[in-house]
Design an enzyme around this catalytic site. Structure first.
Site, PDB file in Angstrom:
ATOM      1  N   ILE A  32       5.639  35.384  -2.874  1.00 34.47           N
ATOM      2  CA  ILE A  32       6.825  35.381  -3.580  1.00 34.47           C
ATOM      3  C   ILE A  32       7.701  35.354  -2.362  1.00 34.47           C
ATOM      4  CG2 ILE A  32       7.173  38.020  -3.527  1.00 34.47           C
ATOM      5  CD1 ILE A  32       9.149  37.786  -5.902  1.00 34.47           C
ATOM      6  N   SER A  33       8.774  34.092  -2.415  1.00 32.35           N
ATOM      7  CA  SER A  33       9.533  33.880  -0.941  1.00 32.35           C
ATOM      8  C   SER A  33      10.328  34.851  -0.830  1.00 32.35           C
ATOM      9  CB  SER A  33      10.506  32.466  -1.451  1.00 32.35           C
ATOM     10  OG  SER A  33       9.337  31.524  -1.919  1.00 32.35           O
TER      11      SER A  33
END
Length: 190
Positions: A32-33
């Site tokens: 997940i960024s």
């Protein structure tokens, strides 16, 4: 971004780190960024509430949820069925009714729903996929994509002007590889 509970998009073992400004691991070797990068990429699209946006790499659905709160329609593509299913559950829990998710090769885009006002790619590509350029609206459609090698990329914003495509480098970044026909060679099925 403050309206979206990031922990909802993380595995239970990672939820205590939800509000740290860093990328976090998901299943299947994905991430997940970090919130900073989500904000930079979202801002680079210069969104309008009427826009239709294509997202390549649904992942956990966090970036998808941000987009869903800012535009009229989000079309998101994920190559890993398990991640797509988990993202759909999280997005449903938030009441995001303007999102459609498709499990397919995102490097080829979603031609049946094109053209798009914006396209956001959440994985590092060896080059900008031509299929995605072609699916932008002709006058001012924007594409944001990390481009480089498998370890380090440059975040690129491209703008379509008729048959031409102007691009500018925004900042250095690091994403998981974009696999598919117009990306890196696809690995074994996860």
């Amino acid at each position: 971004m403050g309206m979206i509970p990031r922990e909802l998009f993380l595995p239970p073992t990672q939820r205590h780190q939800a509000y740290k400004d860093r990328a976090l691991p998901l299943s299947q070797g994905q991430t997940i960024s970090q919130p900073f990068m989500v904000a930079v990429m979202t801002e680079a699209l210069d969104l309008d509430p009427s826009f239709r946006v294509l997202e390549i790499g649904t992942g956990s659905g966090y970036q998808t949820a941000i987009l869903a709160h800012l535009v009229a329609e989000v079309f998101s593509m994920e190559r890993i069925p398990e991640l797509a299913s988990q993202a759909e559950d999280a997005l449903d829990a938030l009441g995001c009714e303007n999102v459609r998710i498709r499990v397919a090769d995102g490097t080829l885009g979603w031609p049946d729903e094109a053209p798009f006002d914006g396209i956001l790619v959440t994985a590092g590509a060896p080059h900008i996929p031509e299929s995605l350029k072609d699916q932008l609206i002709e006058d001012g459609g924007r594409l944001v994509v990390p481009v480089g090698d498998r370890l380090v990329q440059e975040l690129v914003r491209g703008t379509r002007r008729g048959d031409s495509f102007e691009s500018e480098n925004l900042l250095a970044c690091r994403f998981v590889p974009l696999f598919g026909e117009e990306g890196w060679e696809t690995p074994e099925a996860p």
